[in-house]
Design a protein around this motif. Sequence first.
Motif, short mmCIF file in Angstrom:
data_model
loop_
_atom_site.label_atom_id
_atom_site.label_comp_id
_atom_site.label_asym_id
_atom_site.label_seq_id
_atom_site.Cartn_x
_atom_site.Cartn_y
_atom_site.Cartn_z
N TYR A 144 -0.73 3.07 10.94
CA TYR A 144 -1.48 4.16 10.33
C TYR A 144 -1.95 5.16 11.39
CZ TYR A 144 -1.64 0.70 6.60
OH TYR A 144 -1.32 -0.23 5.69
N ARG A 172 0.87 -1.20 0.00
CA ARG A 172 0.00 0.00 0.00
C ARG A 172 0.89 1.24 0.00
NH1 ARG A 172 -4.56 -0.49 4.56
NH2 ARG A 172 -4.45 1.79 4.23
N SER A 173 0.54 2.17 -0.81
CA SER A 173 1.38 3.35 -0.99
C SER A 173 1.40 4.21 0.25
CB SER A 173 0.85 4.17 -2.18
OG SER A 173 -0.48 4.54 -1.93
N ASP A 174 0.24 4.17 1.06
CA ASP A 174 0.18 5.04 2.24
C ASP A 174 0.82 4.37 3.44
OD1 ASP A 174 -1.77 3.06 2.37
OD2 ASP A 174 -3.21 4.32 3.44
#
Lengths: 716, 138
Positions: A252, A136-138
């Motif tokens: 996150y 995932r890029s984030d």
Amino acid sequence: MSLRNKAIIMICVVFAAALVLTFVVSQTVLMKRFAGLERENTRQNTERAVSALYKDFDSMNITFDSTSFDTGSFYWVQDENGTHMEIRMDGPSFVVMGLNFIVYTMPGLPPMGIGFDLQTAQPIPLPVGFAEELARSDNPLSVSPQIDSSSPTGILVLPETTLLVQSFPININTGYGNIQGRTVFARFLDATEMGKLAEQTHLSLALYRWDDSEMPADFLAVQSRLSDEAPVVTQPLNKDTVAGYGLLKDVYGNPAMTIRADMPRDIYHQGQQTVYWLIAYLAAAFVGFALVVIILMNRVILSRLLGLSKGVDSVRETGDLTERVAVQGKDELSRLGGAINGMLGSLEGSQRELAEREAEKRALLNAIPDLMFRVGEDGTILDARATEGDGPATTEGRAADGKAYQESLQYKALSAEVIHRGLPLVRQALQTRETQMFEIQVPLNGDTAYYEARVAASSKNEALVMVRDITEKKHEEEARRRGLLLKEIHHRVKNNLQVVSSLLYLQSTRVSDKNVIEMFKESSNRVQSMSLIHQKLYQSKDAESIDFASYVHDLTGTLLRSYGVDQSAVKVMLNVDGAGLGMDSALPCGLIINELVSNSLKHAFPRGRRGEVRIIVTRDEGDRIKLVVADNGVGIPGHLDLQNAESLGLQLVVNLVDQLRGTITLNREAGMEFTIAFREARGVSPIDRQQGEYEYSVTSLSGGGNGNGIGPNSGS
Amino acid sequence: MALARILVVEDDMVISMHIRGMLTSTGYSVCGKASSGREAIDKAGDMRPDLVLMDIILQESMDGIAAAQYIHASYNIPIVFLSGCADSETLKRARAIGHFAYLTKPFTDRELDSAIKMTLNKYGVEGQRKDQEKAGTP
């Protein structure tokens, strides 16, 4: 309940309440304080556990640096299209580093890594979703080192497992060229990890995923309270265990897991114990205080108050008002004692006065000789009282007491009369409230007793009937009436004899013969002598006997005047016993004296001869009366025979002596001396002989009152 | 000296006759007789006797003493009382009128004579003194 018990209970209740209050307050305040301490301690411990968890990564970082993980530790092969990559790493490296997974991420390439199970020492595949997450890029773990060369650490929540991860930037030149990417180390965040952590921190730890559907209730309860502002919350699980809940975030920054650190509640128990000891000490102190207060109160107030109360009780029980209560000290209680004693003193005085008055009243009542009946409106005798001591005579003797009296004939007769005749008057007295009177006549012991009854209303429907014996008064009244009547009779007899004497006088004025005139005169004198008897009876006290001395004096005076005697020549010597003489003896006796003195005055002193006439009346103890009529005149002719005398005067004398049943002797030695001796007939008055007739006249008198004109002064 | 005129007041007529006989034989003039107090007062007023012989106990309500008091006060006539009984109360009432004689029945003509004489003499002296007193006052 006694005052003492009440005071003890009151004091105990007050101290117990104080103790309870203290307990509650200390429990609240102290335990709150201890709870705060416990919370802080728990929070610190939980934070310690959380930081211990992250500390593991720090050590991993150090290991990574020291082993120059760049080229030596792995090989990686990239095919020409750059899609293949291989990690060359042996088991011991995993064990040394305490890792489960190593993954490389290259920009533009899928992540590639290997896994190793530390327990079984076997290679394992990457967990499901791990590679996708890293791709995932984030994902901060996969950020290009050129952009961010930091080594982010965090938790990565995968569908089947949870990992502790850290990524390090790679920027090296190798045989394969310049390699740029990141190395991601991961470790299972599982029971093993937690066991290690628990061992390290000496805490009992538990860990649940944020989205775990099988999360225990306490985790669920605290989940809402956990946030960025409050990353740690505490919650007592039971009385022995307290738990601290820490919020763990994923890479996150989202909530990923909740860690719970259980700790024994030492602080809480210590606080509890402290409170208990405090209360125990306070209780002991309060008991001591209470005892002291009770003892002091008992000594200073209660025992003295009870002493006063006992003193008053004793007076009440014995009724002895001379008793006094004990008075000690100088305070309100001793003043109260003094006041009680004062009251007792005045009560004693009042009681004494009352007793004296009662005694006076009783004496007064006893002094009233009347019989008393308490009679109800319906005619029932409610009570009766005979006089004390000297009760009225009855056929059974004198009544000794009230009961015996009520057995007596007198009581029976009187009570019957009181009801029979008195009831209308009782009703009248109750109606008018005025005292009524009536008389009762009761036959008693063959005689008649007279009573006067007074009826006075004593209450609304009761009357007091006081019955007084007036028999004596009645008898006196009768005697007085009888005396008055007798006097009246004597008065009238005297008047009639006066009239007879006047008639004789008037008749004598019609004759001229001196002898005849003399005879009239003698007859008149005889009538006068009888008239004088009645006058003396009329003037006497009892109308039954006369003062014979006075009679003889008046009689001789009348005779001296009648015969015109020169009283300087002829003297009359009187020596008459002053005792009263009954009419039966007085009348013949008076006539005898009249005849003998007349005889002396006529014949003994002719032609102015001087001398004296003696009249002697003596009475010896046996009621024998001796009458001597003598003179020292010329004397009586020697042939005179008394029994056969011709003169009427001497015949009268002899016959009257017979009537007196007496004797007569004549002594002729010096003049003449008649001696007459007789015994007075006593005890039988003409009144008594005519009892029946007399009673009849009394009855008629009492029936008609005095209105018929009979009275002492109504005739002349 | 003219015969003294005497009014005899006595309710028993036999005794009245006796007294009148005695008075006449002794030498007095009986000017009248009365048997009650009222009659005695009337006759004393009419006849003005020298003396009244008054029986104390009379049959009507007015007794001898009351009648004597009236007669003495009205006509200044002396009284000789006659009575069968003489108790102290009666004597006291009789004395209250004046110092007159009091004769107890029965009495002889001599007693009657001396009582009348004594009373007339005494009254004569007293009457004279009273007359003198009257004359002496201006």
